[in-house]
Scaffold this motif. Structure first.
Motif, PDB file in Angstrom:
ATOM      1  N   TYR A 176       0.800  -1.232   0.000  1.00 38.28           N
ATOM      2  CA  TYR A 176       0.000   0.000   0.000  1.00 38.28           C
ATOM      3  C   TYR A 176       0.829   1.276   0.000  1.00 38.28           C
ATOM      4  O   TYR A 176       0.269   2.370   0.107  1.00 38.28           O
ATOM      5  N   THR A 221      -7.461   6.836   1.834  1.00 35.42           N
ATOM      6  CA  THR A 221      -7.610   5.430   1.480  1.00 35.42           C
ATOM      7  C   THR A 221      -8.014   4.565   2.669  1.00 35.42           C
ATOM      8  O   THR A 221      -8.692   3.554   2.498  1.00 35.42           O
ATOM      9  N   THR A 249     -17.744  -6.341   3.429  1.00 31.18           N
ATOM     10  CA  THR A 249     -17.766  -5.782   2.076  1.00 31.18           C
ATOM     11  C   THR A 249     -17.059  -4.437   2.027  1.00 31.18           C
ATOM     12  O   THR A 249     -16.255  -4.174   1.132  1.00 31.18           O
ATOM     13  N   CYS A 252     -13.173  -4.950   2.603  1.00 40.39           N
ATOM     14  CA  CYS A 252     -12.545  -5.578   1.429  1.00 40.39           C
ATOM     15  C   CYS A 252     -12.501  -4.618   0.251  1.00 40.39           C
ATOM     16  O   CYS A 252     -11.497  -4.558  -0.484  1.00 40.39           O
ATOM     17  N   THR A 253     -13.579  -3.865   0.048  1.00 39.15           N
ATOM     18  CA  THR A 253     -13.618  -2.889  -1.052  1.00 39.15           C
ATOM     19  C   THR A 253     -12.535  -1.838  -0.876  1.00 39.15           C
ATOM     20  O   THR A 253     -11.809  -1.500  -1.825  1.00 39.15           O
ATOM     21  N   CYS A 254     -12.395  -1.326   0.341  1.00 44.73           N
ATOM     22  CA  CYS A 254     -11.376  -0.301   0.603  1.00 44.73           C
ATOM     23  C   CYS A 254      -9.969  -0.860   0.424  1.00 44.73           C
ATOM     24  O   CYS A 254      -9.078  -0.167  -0.094  1.00 44.73           O
ATOM     25  N   LEU A 255      -9.754  -2.097   0.840  1.00 42.16           N
ATOM     26  CA  LEU A 255      -8.431  -2.705   0.681  1.00 42.16           C
ATOM     27  C   LEU A 255      -8.088  -2.918  -0.794  1.00 42.16           C
ATOM     28  O   LEU A 255      -6.941  -2.723  -1.207  1.00 42.16           O
ATOM     29  N   ILE A 256      -9.079  -3.307  -1.592  1.00 40.72           N
ATOM     30  CA  ILE A 256      -8.851  -3.495  -3.028  1.00 40.72           C
ATOM     31  C   ILE A 256      -8.550  -2.156  -3.706  1.00 40.72           C
ATOM     32  O   ILE A 256      -7.605  -2.037  -4.497  1.00 40.72           O
ATOM     33  N   ILE A 257      -9.343  -1.138  -3.390  1.00 29.79           N
ATOM     34  CA  ILE A 257      -9.109   0.194  -3.966  1.00 29.79           C
ATOM     35  C   ILE A 257      -7.736   0.710  -3.536  1.00 29.79           C
ATOM     36  O   ILE A 257      -7.029   1.369  -4.308  1.00 29.79           O
ATOM     37  N   LEU A 259      -5.061  -0.796  -3.267  1.00 33.12           N
ATOM     38  CA  LEU A 259      -3.983  -1.329  -4.100  1.00 33.12           C
ATOM     39  C   LEU A 259      -3.722  -0.445  -5.308  1.00 33.12           C
ATOM     40  O   LEU A 259      -2.618  -0.441  -5.859  1.00 33.12           O
ATOM     41  N   ILE A 444     -17.391  -3.525  -7.375  1.00 33.29           N
ATOM     42  CA  ILE A 444     -16.917  -4.467  -6.352  1.00 33.29           C
ATOM     43  C   ILE A 444     -18.034  -4.788  -5.375  1.00 33.29           C
ATOM     44  O   ILE A 444     -18.296  -5.951  -5.042  1.00 33.29           O
TER      45      ILE A 444
END
Length: 454
Positions: A176, A221, A249, A252-257, A259, A444
């Motif tokens: 990150y 982020t 949800t 996980c969405t925040c962790l994906i974004i 990246l 997502i």
């Protein structure tokens, strides 16, 4: 020899237990789902709704009383500037504010009185406008803000944040683009509050723990709103049984974004430099790696310095009153205006109409009703939840309310804090990041929702 004895003292059984027991209680209270009278939820939800069932008639009156105290107190302090307020940290923070915020508090108090007494036109105090905001939204927030202020120290003040932050540091930098000590900020946001995480980030940047780019990445982020507020949102839109899936949800969405955002504009355009007044000693030590033993030492040290039960309760009460006095009038005004506009004008339908084909393409039920909530999260994260409450489809309510949390940047709190801080981000960069987050988060969340509901 002295170092070893110090480590033994730090990791002594009493201190380990002092860290472990409150942390486990905090996890049980905030993170573990239980079956309650209103469906599956976490313990704070069960306790909160038990309180509301017992005091439902008193809560709206309490909200109005708090808004009156907030407004009258701020006006009095503005006129007289008494020394006993200037010299008291809590009172100074609560009542020494600008003329604009005094006006907002005064309008909130007037609205509250008009709604309670049903004064003026029905569109002002009706059950779908001001009445909804006062009797349902703010009454719920009153209780959950109180419970969060009292019990969040179990998660934040006894070493859990330090321990988990240490365990995270090996993946945060390569994945990150942020340093390991930011784990504390991230967990403080996830478990405490996004605004608290933002304030911590700004202070850490000024001290030299982060560069400007790292501070901007963390603030835009990872400053997710608190678990307790997510519980409020889920219950408000009628999905208390979905809370564990909802929060999973969002995270996980925040962790994906996360990246992607640190690797693209506008975050890549921010200089990767330390604050001009940063402590050079702190900057030089930023590359130091912490072991699990070091994390345990930090956790037990935190627990050892934590206040006792009486002091902790006192701090929790002060925090609750501070949140009540500052945020309840603001939410009263913003939410009431939004609901009145939604009920009496087609403005939100007009704003959302260009998005209807996109939502239809994603096969989101009732796209016409959902569309207005997609971009309103930039003003305040609770507005989409208010507007989508009347949607029949549980899946659509889930998507829009989860999106409003994952969008993360909302100007009523976090956006203003970032712009007022030393973090090098301006309004247009924040707006760009909000749009990018929205475009990335929506598909997502739809994928998660399809897995849960179909």
């Amino acid at each position: 020899m002295e170092k070893n004895s110090n480590q033994t003292r730090v990791l002594s059984l009493p201190l380990v237990l002092k860290s472990l027991v409150p942390s486990i209680l905090g996890i049980l209270f905030f993170l573990i789902p239980f079956d309650g009278p209103h469906g599956p939820t976490v313990m704070i939800g069960i306790v909160g709704y038990a309180i509301m069932d017992l005091s439902s008639r008193l809560l709206p009156l309490t909200v109005v009383a708090i808004m009156l105290i907030s407004a009258v107190g701020a006006i009095y302090v503005r006129i007289h500037e008494p020394a006993w307020v200037r010299n008291h940290l809590f009172l100074r923070s609560a009542f020494m504010i600008s003329k604009f915020w005094i006006l907002v508090r005064a309008v909130g108090a007037v609205l509250g009185i008009a709604i309670i007494l049903k004064l003026g036109p029905e569109w002002l105090w009706g059950e779908n406008t001001g009445g909804l905001v006062l009797h349902e939204l703010l009454s719920v927030l009153l209780v959950f803000f109180f419970l969060a202020s009292i019990f969040l120290p179990l998660l934040l003040d006894y070493g859990l944040v330090e321990l988990v932050g240490t365990m995270l540091h090996r993946i945060l930098k390569p994945v990150y683009k942020i340093p390991g000590n930011s784990g504390v900020d991230i967990i403080a946001s996830l478990l405490g509050d996004g605004t608290v995480g933002t304030l911590i980030t700004a202070r850490q940047y000024e001290k030299g723990y982060y560069t400007g780019r790292e501070a901007a990445i963390i603030a835009t982020t990872f400053s997710v709103v608190s678990i307790s507020f997510c519980i409020v949102v889920v219950n408000f839109v009628g999905l208390p049984h979905m809370f564990p899936y909802f929060y999973l949800t969002v995270v996980c969405t925040c962790l994906i974004i996360g990246l992607v955002l640190p690797r693209i504009w506008p975050l890549t355009s921010i200089p990767d430099k330390y604050h001009p007044e940063a402590d050079s000693t702190v900057v030089d030590n930023n590359g130091q790696q912490l072991s699990l033993v070091s994390g345990l030492q930090l956790a037990t040290q935190k627990a050892g310095s934590a206040p006792g039960p009486v002091k902790l309760l006192q701090i929790g009460l002060f925090n609750a009153f501070d949140i009540w006095l500052v945020f309840i009038p603001v939410i009263m005004v913003i939410a009431s205006v939004a609901m009145i506009l939604a009920e009496t004008t087609p403005i939100f339908q007009w704003m959302g109409s260009p998005l209807v084909p996109l939502l239809d393409l994603l096969q989101i039920p009732e796209p016409e009703k959902a569309a207005p909530g997609v971009f309103l999260g930039f003003v305040d994260m609770f507005l989409p939840a208010i507007l989508c409450r009347g949607i029949d489809s549980e899946m659509t309510r889930f998507i829009i309310s989860a999106l409003s949390i994952a969008q993360l940047i909302y100007m009523s709190e976090v956006g203003v804090l970032i712009m007022k801080s030393s973090i090098p981000l301006n309004f247009w960069q924040l707006l760009s990041l909000f749009i990018i987050r929205t475009v990335m988060a929506l598909p997502i969340i739809v994928l998660f929702a399809r897995f849960y509901f179909l």
